[in-house]
Every structure is written in structure tokens, then in C-alpha cells.
Design an enzyme around this catalytic site. Structure first.
Site, PDB file in Angstrom:
ATOM      1  N   SER A  22      70.062   9.475 -20.949  1.00 58.43           N
ATOM      2  CA  SER A  22      69.710  10.095 -19.672  1.00 58.43           C
ATOM      3  C   SER A  22      69.138   9.051 -18.709  1.00 58.43           C
ATOM      4  O   SER A  22      68.482   8.100 -19.143  1.00 58.43           O
ATOM      5  CB  SER A  22      68.678  11.190 -19.931  1.00 58.43           C
ATOM      6  N   PRO A  23      69.360   9.211 -17.406  1.00 61.27           N
ATOM      7  CA  PRO A  23      68.751   8.279 -16.447  1.00 61.27           C
ATOM      8  C   PRO A  23      67.236   8.430 -16.434  1.00 61.27           C
ATOM      9  O   PRO A  23      66.728   9.537 -16.285  1.00 61.27           O
ATOM     10  CB  PRO A  23      69.372   8.691 -15.105  1.00 61.27           C
ATOM     11  N   CYS A  25      63.770   6.693 -14.748  1.00 61.55           N
ATOM     12  CA  CYS A  25      63.186   5.741 -13.809  1.00 61.55           C
ATOM     13  C   CYS A  25      62.212   4.811 -14.527  1.00 61.55           C
ATOM     14  O   CYS A  25      61.375   5.257 -15.307  1.00 61.55           O
ATOM     15  CB  CYS A  25      62.483   6.474 -12.674  1.00 61.55           C
ATOM     16  N   ALA A  57      68.015   6.800 -11.520  1.00 60.29           N
ATOM     17  CA  ALA A  57      68.285   7.191 -10.138  1.00 60.29           C
ATOM     18  C   ALA A  57      68.226   5.972  -9.236  1.00 60.29           C
ATOM     19  O   ALA A  57      67.187   5.325  -9.112  1.00 60.29           O
ATOM     20  CB  ALA A  57      67.272   8.238  -9.687  1.00 60.29           C
ATOM     21  N   GLN A  99      73.315   6.811 -11.826  1.00 61.28           N
ATOM     22  CA  GLN A  99      72.987   8.012 -11.064  1.00 61.28           C
ATOM     23  C   GLN A  99      72.694   7.623  -9.615  1.00 61.28           C
ATOM     24  O   GLN A  99      71.888   6.726  -9.351  1.00 61.28           O
ATOM     25  CB  GLN A  99      71.781   8.713 -11.674  1.00 61.28           C
ATOM     26  N   TYR A 181      64.904  16.684  -5.531  1.00 61.53           N
ATOM     27  CA  TYR A 181      65.269  15.614  -4.613  1.00 61.53           C
ATOM     28  C   TYR A 181      66.199  16.154  -3.523  1.00 61.53           C
ATOM     29  O   TYR A 181      66.465  17.355  -3.472  1.00 61.53           O
ATOM     30  CB  TYR A 181      65.840  14.435  -5.388  1.00 61.53           C
ATOM     31  N   ARG A 229      74.173  16.090 -11.749  1.00 64.11           N
ATOM     32  CA  ARG A 229      72.987  16.663 -12.408  1.00 64.11           C
ATOM     33  C   ARG A 229      72.413  17.749 -11.515  1.00 64.11           C
ATOM     34  O   ARG A 229      72.224  17.536 -10.310  1.00 64.11           O
ATOM     35  CB  ARG A 229      71.929  15.604 -12.687  1.00 64.11           C
ATOM     36  N   ARG A 323      63.257  10.691 -23.472  1.00 66.68           N
ATOM     37  CA  ARG A 323      62.061  10.133 -24.118  1.00 66.68           C
ATOM     38  C   ARG A 323      62.286   9.734 -25.565  1.00 66.68           C
ATOM     39  O   ARG A 323      61.709   8.758 -26.048  1.00 66.68           O
ATOM     40  CB  ARG A 323      60.898  11.121 -24.001  1.00 66.68           C
TER      41      ARG A 323
END
Length: 355
Positions: A22-23, A25, A57, A99, A181, A229, A323
Site C-alpha cells: 500500500s502507498p 507516506c 501519494a 499513487q 483529499y 483508491r 503497517r
């Protein structure tokens, strides 16, 4: 035979398994530029056996960053910095993905381990924008409402960023329409109070996200997949919900989107989210069934047996891990052993492979 470790194909791209990174940050860039931290962070997950590794992102414009420390893709220099990362991921047999994002009213904040507080211009921040002049939270800056004439520019930013991603060597792009976002802000009636063609009805609130999807799909090669997403629900009464998400995904499929990455929340700070193991997987299943599109499940997926159950029972086509892959970059290799799947280890690590 493990379903989790079976191959999966979208358009002309085949993934070696159904474990996707998963993206996430990292808040570790300067002026949006990827550096050796990003290479090692993402590269280690590719070495660890994931089928797809997605870059965090990456802002389509400087003002689209969540923080001054986010990655960006608004210039050729940013693409050049990302190219070695995409190449290394490919060399490990994983699909390199990225992403594309604009944070809207949630932009211009400090790194989470500093304060996560909004940053003013004197602190290196900037004016935030949104579909409507509604702050994210008490104490958040009042966003400037985007004029209708500016929205074509937003579409162009996404298209240009996608083109740079392709030049950098990425094989998958994901459009970020989740987590509160900018594009999610247009979708939700809680953040979009416009009275023009981009506000009001579901069709109007979805207009900009669908324009972005259509334009990026036209710019992205036809033999390569494009993801979106979404947040399947705001977890707030009167907000964005699963039924609207299902309709959006039907429209996204018509525009040529190949997979929906199903997350939730993020639009408001006071949402009450009943987080638990695999709690978002039912959203993926509902969208897969109603929209007839491939989906990925994400959120508190930690155990190999849990991930196997999600894909083996058809709740989702793939799982996105976040995570858990920060805790263990080699989770896919360990999961394969636990599930009895035969997968190759990197030759350099073969001597450490358990018997």
C-alpha cells in the site's frame, strides 16, 4: 495451492502474487524529490516478495502535498529521481506503481512526528484549496474555493503527472480519491457545498473525479492497468457512503479503471471508525459484486491466513498491506512458508531460507 500466491493479470500486466504494498507516506522528501530513503524503503519491500510495490501519494502540484516533506511529480526532475526506484522494483520481479494525489484542504501540514499541525506561509506552508470554503477541522485553515475555471487545470496536473510516472518506468498508476483529499472532498456532500455543475447531485459531485479518471486513462497505455483508491464511506451520517461508492465504481469501470483500492474514512476528524482486523474487506466485496470490477482490500490485514481467506473466498482480488509491511518487509516470503506456497527467495538471501 495458495490463492494469495497465485498469479493475477490486469490488461497486459501479470503480477506474481496478490500481495500489494500500500502507498505509505514517509514525510522524508525535500522539494518533493525522492532520495535514497525512498529507494531503500520501497526496494526492500520488492526484495521481500510483494507482487506490487506502490510509491506513496505523490503530489501533482506543489500545493497538493500533504506536507512540505511529501513526494511530488510535478516536474521532469521528480520523474528522474523516481526512475531508479521503479527500475529496482522491476528488477526484483514486482510491479512498480505510484499513487497520484492532491491533498486539497488537508494540505500544508507538518510531519506527523513533529506536530501534524497546519503550517502557515511563515512556516513554509501555503494557501490550501477545496471544492468549498469549509475547513477540515476546528483550527484548520479556511480553504480557498476552487473556481470552476480552475478545474480543467487540476485534470491537466493529474494527466501530466501520469505521463511523468510512465517516463519514470512505473507500470501502474493509482488516482487518489480517498482519505479526505481533494477528489474525495468533491465526492462527499460534507465537504462539497457547491451550487455549480460540480456540486449538489451525486452526478455533479463525481464530475471532477470522473474527468480525472477519463483523462488519465486516455494518457495511460492501454496495456497497463490504472487503479483508483476510494474511501467507501465517511463513517459520518449524511456523508459519502457505500451506495454512492458502488455507483461511482460503476462509472469508473466505464471509464476504463481496472481495480478499486477500497479504504474508508479520512474526510472528517470526528468520524467514529470501528477499526478491527480486515474491517474494510466487506466494502471491497460489496463493490466487487455490485460494480463488477476488480478490488483490493486494505486495513488491518496482518496474518497470512487472514489474507489468504480474503482472496480465496472472493472478498477481494488482492490485498494491500501497509503497517504490517513496515514491521516486516519480508512478510510475503514468511507468509508463503506458512501457507505452504513455493516461492523463490532472492539469490543473495537463499542461504538464510528456512529448510
Amino acid at each position: 495451492m495458495s490463492k494469495l500466491f497465485s498469479r493475477f493479470k490486469l490488461r497486459g500486466l501479470e503480477f506474481k502474487n496478490r500481495i500489494f504494498v500500500s502507498p505509505m507516506c514517509q514525510y522524508s522528501a525535500q522539494d518533493g524529490m525522492a532520495d535514497t530513503w525512498h529507494l531503500v524503503h520501497l526496494g526492500s519491500r520488492a526484495v521481500g516478495g510483494a507482487g506490487l510495490v506502490m510509491v506513496e501519494a505523490s503530489a501533482i502540484a506543489p500545493e497538493g502535498r500533504i506536507s512540505p516533506y511529501d513526494l511530488g511529480l510535478w516536474s521532469e526532475h521528480h520523474a528522474e529521481a523516481l526512475a531508479p526506484i521503479a527500475r529496482f522494483i522491476r528488477e526484483q520481479g514486482a510491479a512498480p506503481a505510484i499513487q497520484l494525489a492532491h491533498a486539497g484542504r488537508k494540505a500544508s501540514t507538518d510531519a506527523p512526528w513533529l506536530s501534524r499541525s497546519p503550517l502557515g506561509p511563515e512556516q513554509g506552508g501555503w494557501q490550501v484549496v477545496a471544492p468549498s470554503a469549509i475547513p477540515f477541522a476546528p483550527g484548520s485553515p479556511l480553504p480557498r474555493e476552487l473556481a470552476e475555471a480552475e478545474l480543467s487545470g487540476i485534470v491537466t496536473y493529474f494527466v501530466d503527472a501520469a505521463s511523468r510516472a510512465l517516463e519514470a518506468g512505473f507500470k501502474v498508476a493509482e488516482i487518489h480519491m480517498a482519505h479526505g483529499y481533494l477528489l474525495h472532498q468533491f465526492l462527499s456532500p460534507l465537504s462539497n457545498r457547491r451550487d455549480d455543475a460540480y456540486g449538489g447531485s451525486l452526478e455533479n459531485r463525481a464530475r471532477l473525479p470522473l474527468r480525472v479518471a477519463q483523462a488519465v486513462r486516455a494518457a495511460w497505455p492501454q496495456d497497463l492497468p490504472l487503479f483508483v483508491r476510494i474511501s467507501a464511506t465517511d463513517w459520518v451520517e449524511g456523508g459519502w457512503d457505500l451506495a454512492q461508492s458502488q455507483q461511482l465504481c460503476r462509472w469508473l469501470k466505464e471509464e476504463g479503471i481496472d481495480l478499486i483500492d477500497c479504504s474508508s474514512g479520512g474526510l472528517t476528524p470526528d468520524a467514529r471508525i470501528p477499526a478491527g482486523p480486515g474491517f474494510q474487506a466487506p466494502f471491497a466485496a460489496a463493490i466487487r459484486q455490485e460494480a463488477g470490477i476488480a478490488v483490493g482490500a486494505v486495513g488491518l490485514i496482518t496474518a497470512p491466513e487472514q489474507a489468504e481467506q480474503i482472496v480465496a473466498t472472493g472478498l477481494a482480488d488482492v490485498v494491500f498491506l501497509a503497517r504490517e509491511l513496515l514491521r516486516d518487509p519480508y512478510w510475503p516470503l514468511h507468509a508463503a512458508r506458512k501457507l505452504g506456497a513455493e516461492v523463490p527467495w532472492p539469490l543473495q538471501y537463499e542461504r538464510a531460507r528456512p529448510a
